[in-house]
Design an enzyme around this catalytic site. Structure first.
Site, mmCIF file in Angstrom:
data_model
loop_
_atom_site.group_PDB
_atom_site.id
_atom_site.type_symbol
_atom_site.label_atom_id
_atom_site.label_comp_id
_atom_site.label_asym_id
_atom_site.label_seq_id
_atom_site.Cartn_x
_atom_site.Cartn_y
_atom_site.Cartn_z
ATOM 1 N N ASN A 21 14.964 75.451 3.114
ATOM 2 C CA ASN A 21 14.849 76.144 1.838
ATOM 3 C C ASN A 21 13.499 76.825 1.688
ATOM 4 O O ASN A 21 12.578 76.605 2.482
ATOM 5 C CB ASN A 21 15.035 75.138 0.691
ATOM 6 C CG ASN A 21 16.452 74.601 0.601
ATOM 7 O OD1 ASN A 21 17.416 75.361 0.580
ATOM 8 N ND2 ASN A 21 16.576 73.292 0.570
ATOM 9 N N CYS A 63 24.725 75.098 4.647
ATOM 10 C CA CYS A 63 24.458 76.345 3.914
ATOM 11 C C CYS A 63 25.647 77.274 4.123
ATOM 12 O O CYS A 63 25.814 77.828 5.210
ATOM 13 C CB CYS A 63 23.169 76.987 4.414
ATOM 14 S SG CYS A 63 22.793 78.551 3.585
ATOM 15 N N GLY A 64 26.470 77.414 3.101
ATOM 16 C CA GLY A 64 27.708 78.183 3.252
ATOM 17 C C GLY A 64 27.456 79.645 3.540
ATOM 18 O O GLY A 64 28.052 80.230 4.459
ATOM 19 N N ASN A 104 25.771 68.828 1.635
ATOM 20 C CA ASN A 104 24.588 68.826 0.774
ATOM 21 C C ASN A 104 25.051 68.581 -0.663
ATOM 22 O O ASN A 104 26.186 68.857 -1.004
ATOM 23 C CB ASN A 104 23.816 70.150 0.913
ATOM 24 C CG ASN A 104 24.681 71.368 0.565
ATOM 25 O OD1 ASN A 104 25.907 71.273 0.478
ATOM 26 N ND2 ASN A 104 24.055 72.485 0.355
ATOM 27 N N HIS A 146 25.724 68.530 -4.713
ATOM 28 C CA HIS A 146 25.897 69.488 -5.815
ATOM 29 C C HIS A 146 26.280 68.744 -7.087
ATOM 30 O O HIS A 146 27.160 67.881 -7.065
ATOM 31 C CB HIS A 146 26.991 70.510 -5.486
ATOM 32 C CG HIS A 146 26.604 71.437 -4.364
ATOM 33 N ND1 HIS A 146 25.965 72.633 -4.583
ATOM 34 C CD2 HIS A 146 26.735 71.316 -3.022
ATOM 35 C CE1 HIS A 146 25.738 73.220 -3.410
ATOM 36 N NE2 HIS A 146 26.194 72.435 -2.440
ATOM 37 N N ASN A 155 21.507 70.304 -5.806
ATOM 38 C CA ASN A 155 21.784 71.697 -6.203
ATOM 39 C C ASN A 155 22.546 71.645 -7.530
ATOM 40 O O ASN A 155 23.411 70.761 -7.707
ATOM 41 C CB ASN A 155 22.652 72.385 -5.135
ATOM 42 C CG ASN A 155 21.937 72.463 -3.793
ATOM 43 O OD1 ASN A 155 21.038 73.275 -3.598
ATOM 44 N ND2 ASN A 155 22.335 71.612 -2.844
ATOM 45 N N GLU A 186 19.391 76.382 -6.982
ATOM 46 C CA GLU A 186 19.464 75.700 -5.697
ATOM 47 C C GLU A 186 18.302 74.730 -5.492
ATOM 48 O O GLU A 186 17.144 75.062 -5.795
ATOM 49 C CB GLU A 186 19.454 76.713 -4.541
ATOM 50 C CG GLU A 186 20.777 77.387 -4.318
ATOM 51 C CD GLU A 186 20.889 77.945 -2.915
ATOM 52 O OE1 GLU A 186 20.326 77.319 -1.984
ATOM 53 O OE2 GLU A 186 21.532 78.995 -2.748
ATOM 54 N N CYS A 238 25.595 80.783 -3.738
ATOM 55 C CA CYS A 238 25.472 79.527 -2.982
ATOM 56 C C CYS A 238 26.865 79.197 -2.456
ATOM 57 O O CYS A 238 27.778 78.903 -3.254
ATOM 58 C CB CYS A 238 24.942 78.426 -3.891
ATOM 59 S SG CYS A 238 24.800 76.818 -3.073
ATOM 60 N N GLY A 239 27.037 79.265 -1.145
ATOM 61 C CA GLY A 239 28.365 79.074 -0.554
ATOM 62 C C GLY A 239 28.865 77.646 -0.694
ATOM 63 O O GLY A 239 30.000 77.410 -1.114
ATOM 64 N N GLY A 289 27.840 75.611 -2.852
ATOM 65 C CA GLY A 289 27.987 75.382 -4.300
ATOM 66 C C GLY A 289 29.314 75.901 -4.821
ATOM 67 O O GLY A 289 29.966 75.265 -5.652
HETATM 68 N N1 LIG Z 1 19.596 74.765 -1.269
HETATM 69 C C1 LIG Z 1 20.647 74.095 -0.476
HETATM 70 C C2 LIG Z 1 20.753 74.713 0.923
HETATM 71 C C3 LIG Z 1 21.261 76.152 0.881
HETATM 72 C C4 LIG Z 1 22.681 76.205 0.387
HETATM 73 C C5 LIG Z 1 23.171 77.559 -0.092
HETATM 74 N N2 LIG Z 1 22.289 78.667 0.052
HETATM 75 C C6 LIG Z 1 24.568 77.865 0.452
HETATM 76 O O1 LIG Z 1 24.897 79.037 0.661
HETATM 77 O O2 LIG Z 1 25.354 76.894 0.591
HETATM 78 C C7 LIG Z 1 20.303 72.585 -0.349
HETATM 79 O O3 LIG Z 1 19.115 72.225 -0.383
HETATM 80 O O4 LIG Z 1 21.261 71.811 -0.186
#
Ligand SMILES: N[C@H](CCC[C@H](N)C(=O)O)C(=O)O
Length: 297
Positions: free
Chosen positions: A64, A73-74, A164, A166, A197, A215, A224-225, A227
């Site tokens: 990050n 990271c999607g 990760n 959420h 997140n 995020e 955020c994928g 997310g």
């Molecule tokens: N900030 C996120 C990682 C990037 C996820 C996000 N950019 C996506 O597209 O999934 C975390 O610390 O879990």
């Protein structure tokens, strides 16, 4: 050090390809903080490293903007898939990518010039138990619309991990959410030992939702994928959208199509785009990032 800056719906990452040559050994946490800084670096939501893998076709690591490493990271996965196919590392349109959160499979869709247009990712199964998020409380229970207080704000949380963590919150009017205030409050709550997140969702109809995100480690991003995947899982668990059908997720940077299939896998389809290619001057690793040094007019 050569880099490629890419974005998935405006969620931008600076990509370092280690398949041909490992980047000089330095702290990847520091590298991400410096490269992500818009004034002293390139400017991005973080960095991504592509490396060989022993358990999949390739490996992706993602850091990050604050230098913390995430397990998935999607949007980054779609950028990596496009990079690998367009640069002819991947010879098949379907291949696998190892992340700290598990192995995912991707399939690229190409245009007439044989360049990747969209990428479909099998994100695997979401994890719902508190112990897997991780979140404080009974580790074998699911956090479904649970009321919690964050400073002066109280919200009902549904917690979902896509590798990760959420925290998903449903609201009637997403435009009214003070994201820059409540985002860090929830991200850094002691409820989440590894931080979290934070996603706010407004239901449009049974197959369409609006989603905005704060995020972990990067703050407000355009998309955020993982997310978006967590939002659809949470909306399904709370019976707010149809089950096992493609859901359109509207994010500030654009739309993703997400489906949670009858086998428990979450699928994500969306675009990935190049911004630029370049060479990082390694002397920038020695410059201090001193935000207070910014010009105050
Ligand atoms: N900030 C996120 C990682 C990037 C996820 C996000 N950019 C996506 O597209 O999934 C975390 O610390 O879990």
């Amino acid at each position: 050090m050569l880099f490629t800056k890419m974005h998935g719906l405006g969620n931008a990452y600076v990509i370092f390809n280690q398949l041909d040559e490992p980047i000089a050994n330095q702290s990847l946490h520091e590298l991400s903080k410096r490269v992500s800084d818009v004034n002293f670096g390139i400017g991005s939501d973080g960095i991504i490293l592509i490396s060989p893998s022993k358990v999949a076709d390739y490996q992706m690591r993602i850091f990050n903007e604050d230098g913390s490493e995430a397990k998935n990271c999607g949007n980054g996965l779609r950028c990596v898939a496009k990079f690998l196919y367009d640069h002819m590392y991947a010879t098949s349109r379907k291949f696998t990518i190892e992340t700290l959160g598990g192995i995912v499979s991707v399939e690229v869709d190409v245009d007439q010039k044989h360049k990747v247009r969209t990428v479909t990712v099998d994100m695997g199964e979401p994890k719902l138990l508190k112990g897997m998020i991780p979140m404080l409380g009974d580790p074998v229970t699911v956090t479904l619309n649970e009321a919690h207080q964050f400073g002066d704000y109280s919200y009902h949380i549904t917690a979902v991990s896509m590798g990760n963590p959420h925290a998903i919150i449903f609201v009637d009017d997403i435009k009214q959410v003070p994201l820059e205030i409540v985002g860090p409050l929830i991200e850094n709550s002691s409820l989440f030992p590894e931080r979290v997140n934070v996603g706010f969702v407004q239901i449009i109809n049974s197959h369409e939702i609006d989603y905005r995100v704060w995020e972990r480690g990067s703050g407000i991003t355009m998309a955020c994928g993982t997310g978006a995947c967590a939002a659809v899982v949470a909306a399904t668990l709370n019976k707010k959208v149809d089950k096992h059908v493609p859901i359109t997720v509207h994010l500030p940077g654009g739309d993703l199509t997400i489906s949670w299939d009858e086998h428990g896998h979450v699928w994500k389809r969306g675009p990935a785009n190049y911004v630029c290619h370049g060479e990082l001057d390694v002397s920038m690793m020695n410059t201090d990032i001193n935000p207070i040094g910014r010009l105050i007019i």
